[in-house]
Motif scaffolding. Structure first.
Motif, PDB file in Angstrom:
ATOM      1  N   PHE A   1      11.307   2.644  -0.215  1.00  0.00           N
ATOM      2  CA  PHE A   1      10.995   3.227  -1.518  1.00  0.00           C
ATOM      3  C   PHE A   1       9.851   4.232  -1.386  1.00  0.00           C
ATOM      4  CE2 PHE A   1       8.379   3.285  -5.346  1.00  0.00           C
ATOM      5  CZ  PHE A   1       9.303   3.670  -6.298  1.00  0.00           C
ATOM      6  N   ALA A   2       8.781   3.816  -0.706  1.00  0.00           N
ATOM      7  CA  ALA A   2       7.622   4.689  -0.547  1.00  0.00           C
ATOM      8  C   ALA A   2       7.982   5.960   0.216  1.00  0.00           C
ATOM      9  CB  ALA A   2       6.495   3.940   0.166  1.00  0.00           C
ATOM     10  N   LEU A   3       8.763   5.817   1.265  1.00  0.00           N
ATOM     11  CA  LEU A   3       9.153   6.973   2.069  1.00  0.00           C
ATOM     12  C   LEU A   3       9.989   7.961   1.255  1.00  0.00           C
ATOM     13  CD1 LEU A   3       9.381   8.345   4.896  1.00  0.00           C
ATOM     14  CD2 LEU A   3      11.453   6.999   5.208  1.00  0.00           C
ATOM     15  N   VAL A   4      10.977   7.465   0.540  1.00  0.00           N
ATOM     16  CA  VAL A   4      11.870   8.344  -0.214  1.00  0.00           C
ATOM     17  C   VAL A   4      11.135   8.974  -1.401  1.00  0.00           C
ATOM     18  CG1 VAL A   4      13.989   8.426  -1.582  1.00  0.00           C
ATOM     19  CG2 VAL A   4      13.938   7.131   0.548  1.00  0.00           C
ATOM     20  N   LEU A   5      10.371   8.189  -2.141  1.00  0.00           N
ATOM     21  CA  LEU A   5       9.641   8.749  -3.279  1.00  0.00           C
ATOM     22  C   LEU A   5       8.622   9.777  -2.822  1.00  0.00           C
ATOM     23  CD1 LEU A   5       9.010   8.921  -6.279  1.00  0.00           C
ATOM     24  CD2 LEU A   5       7.444   6.986  -5.984  1.00  0.00           C
ATOM     25  N   GLY A   6       7.863   9.451  -1.787  1.00  0.00           N
ATOM     26  CA  GLY A   6       6.860  10.397  -1.291  1.00  0.00           C
ATOM     27  C   GLY A   6       7.486  11.703  -0.830  1.00  0.00           C
ATOM     28  N   THR A   7       8.580  11.607  -0.098  1.00  0.00           N
ATOM     29  CA  THR A   7       9.261  12.800   0.398  1.00  0.00           C
ATOM     30  C   THR A   7       9.825  13.628  -0.752  1.00  0.00           C
ATOM     31  OG1 THR A   7       9.824  11.656   2.445  1.00  0.00           O
ATOM     32  CG2 THR A   7      11.111  13.614   1.903  1.00  0.00           C
ATOM     33  N   CYS A   8      10.474  12.990  -1.703  1.00  0.00           N
ATOM     34  CA  CYS A   8      11.050  13.718  -2.846  1.00  0.00           C
ATOM     35  C   CYS A   8       9.962  14.347  -3.712  1.00  0.00           C
ATOM     36  CB  CYS A   8      11.939  12.794  -3.674  1.00  0.00           C
ATOM     37  SG  CYS A   8      13.484  12.375  -2.857  1.00  0.00           S
TER      38      CYS A   8
ATOM     39  N   TYR B   1      17.981   7.016  -6.339  1.00  0.00           N
ATOM     40  CA  TYR B   1      17.402   5.977  -5.490  1.00  0.00           C
ATOM     41  C   TYR B   1      18.338   4.779  -5.353  1.00  0.00           C
ATOM     42  CZ  TYR B   1      14.416   2.666  -3.269  1.00  0.00           C
ATOM     43  OH  TYR B   1      13.924   1.755  -2.370  1.00  0.00           O
ATOM     44  N   ALA B   2      19.126   4.498  -6.365  1.00  0.00           N
ATOM     45  CA  ALA B   2      20.093   3.394  -6.268  1.00  0.00           C
ATOM     46  C   ALA B   2      21.082   3.646  -5.129  1.00  0.00           C
ATOM     47  CB  ALA B   2      20.837   3.225  -7.593  1.00  0.00           C
ATOM     48  N   ILE B   3      21.474   4.881  -4.943  1.00  0.00           N
ATOM     49  CA  ILE B   3      22.387   5.231  -3.845  1.00  0.00           C
ATOM     50  C   ILE B   3      21.683   5.034  -2.506  1.00  0.00           C
ATOM     51  CG2 ILE B   3      23.695   7.119  -2.779  1.00  0.00           C
ATOM     52  CD1 ILE B   3      23.995   8.224  -5.714  1.00  0.00           C
TER      53      ILE B   3
ATOM     54  N   LEU C   1       0.832  -1.211   0.000  1.00  0.00           N
ATOM     55  CA  LEU C   1       0.000   0.000   0.000  1.00  0.00           C
ATOM     56  C   LEU C   1       0.865   1.259   0.000  1.00  0.00           C
ATOM     57  CD1 LEU C   1      -2.883  -0.916   2.465  1.00  0.00           C
ATOM     58  CD2 LEU C   1      -3.048  -0.515   0.004  1.00  0.00           C
ATOM     59  N   GLY C   2       1.965   1.240   0.742  1.00  0.00           N
ATOM     60  CA  GLY C   2       2.872   2.381   0.757  1.00  0.00           C
ATOM     61  C   GLY C   2       3.433   2.676  -0.620  1.00  0.00           C
ATOM     62  N   ILE C   3       3.826   1.649  -1.338  1.00  0.00           N
ATOM     63  CA  ILE C   3       4.359   1.823  -2.691  1.00  0.00           C
ATOM     64  C   ILE C   3       3.288   2.396  -3.615  1.00  0.00           C
ATOM     65  CG2 ILE C   3       5.207   0.587  -4.728  1.00  0.00           C
ATOM     66  CD1 ILE C   3       6.587  -1.365  -2.714  1.00  0.00           C
ATOM     67  N   VAL C   4       2.087   1.841  -3.543  1.00  0.00           N
ATOM     68  CA  VAL C   4       0.993   2.308  -4.402  1.00  0.00           C
ATOM     69  C   VAL C   4       0.663   3.770  -4.099  1.00  0.00           C
ATOM     70  CG1 VAL C   4      -1.477   2.015  -4.909  1.00  0.00           C
ATOM     71  CG2 VAL C   4       0.029   0.016  -4.797  1.00  0.00           C
ATOM     72  N   VAL C   5       0.592   4.129  -2.831  1.00  0.00           N
ATOM     73  CA  VAL C   5       0.272   5.508  -2.442  1.00  0.00           C
ATOM     74  C   VAL C   5       1.381   6.462  -2.905  1.00  0.00           C
ATOM     75  CG1 VAL C   5       0.005   7.063  -0.459  1.00  0.00           C
ATOM     76  CG2 VAL C   5      -1.251   4.899  -0.544  1.00  0.00           C
ATOM     77  N   ALA C   6       2.630   6.073  -2.720  1.00  0.00           N
ATOM     78  CA  ALA C   6       3.748   6.938  -3.134  1.00  0.00           C
ATOM     79  C   ALA C   6       3.747   7.144  -4.647  1.00  0.00           C
ATOM     80  CB  ALA C   6       5.078   6.346  -2.675  1.00  0.00           C
ATOM     81  N   LEU C   7       3.524   6.075  -5.397  1.00  0.00           N
ATOM     82  CA  LEU C   7       3.473   6.208  -6.856  1.00  0.00           C
ATOM     83  C   LEU C   7       2.283   7.059  -7.292  1.00  0.00           C
ATOM     84  CD1 LEU C   7       4.530   2.621  -7.964  1.00  0.00           C
ATOM     85  CD2 LEU C   7       5.772   4.755  -8.408  1.00  0.00           C
ATOM     86  N   ALA C   8       1.131   6.876  -6.652  1.00  0.00           N
ATOM     87  CA  ALA C   8      -0.045   7.687  -6.981  1.00  0.00           C
ATOM     88  C   ALA C   8       0.212   9.154  -6.647  1.00  0.00           C
ATOM     89  CB  ALA C   8      -1.270   7.174  -6.231  1.00  0.00           C
TER      90      ALA C   8
END
Length: 113
Positions: free
Chosen positions: A89-96, A36-38, A9-16
């Motif tokens: 992933f969700a945390l970093v994508l959402g924050t960025c 993100y690789a780093i 759910l975190g991944i889906v929410v971050a991508l959305a």
């Protein structure tokens, strides 16, 4: 809710949030994936150290795998449950995504000064 369900759910929410709500589209850029690789490499190091030494443990019923802590396999990568990687992933994508979105909103204010 299991840890696995929460991670998905975190991944889906971050991508959305990135692609639909804020429309920052970071996940579609090469720059995002290079950065993100780093983050991913250091997440594996720190998460692996904490879980490999059993400083952090997980309920085997809430994660993929049976609760053993191998370096690789049984739902783990570098000792860390794959769910942790999803949450990271969700945390970093959402924050960025929020950071870029706010930056775009504030840019016109700074140009007026």
């Amino acid at each position: 809710m299991s840890y696995t369900t929460g991670a998905v759910l975190g991944i889906v929410v971050a991508l959305a949030l990135d692609l639909v709500v804020l429309r920052t589209r970071l996940a579609t850029t090469l720059q995002w994936w290079a950065a993100y690789a780093i983050v991913f490499a250091f997440q594996l190091l720190t998460n692996g150290w904490l879980t490999g030494r059993l400083i952090v443990t997980y309920d085997p019923g809430a994660i993929i795998g049976n609760g053993t802590v191998p370096f690789l396999g049984d739902g783990r990568i570098a000792f860390a449950p794959v769910e942790d990687l999803g949450f990271g992933f969700a945390l970093v994508l959402g924050t960025c995504a929020l950071w870029v979105w706010w930056g775009r909103r504030l840019r016109p204010l700074s140009e007026d000064r």
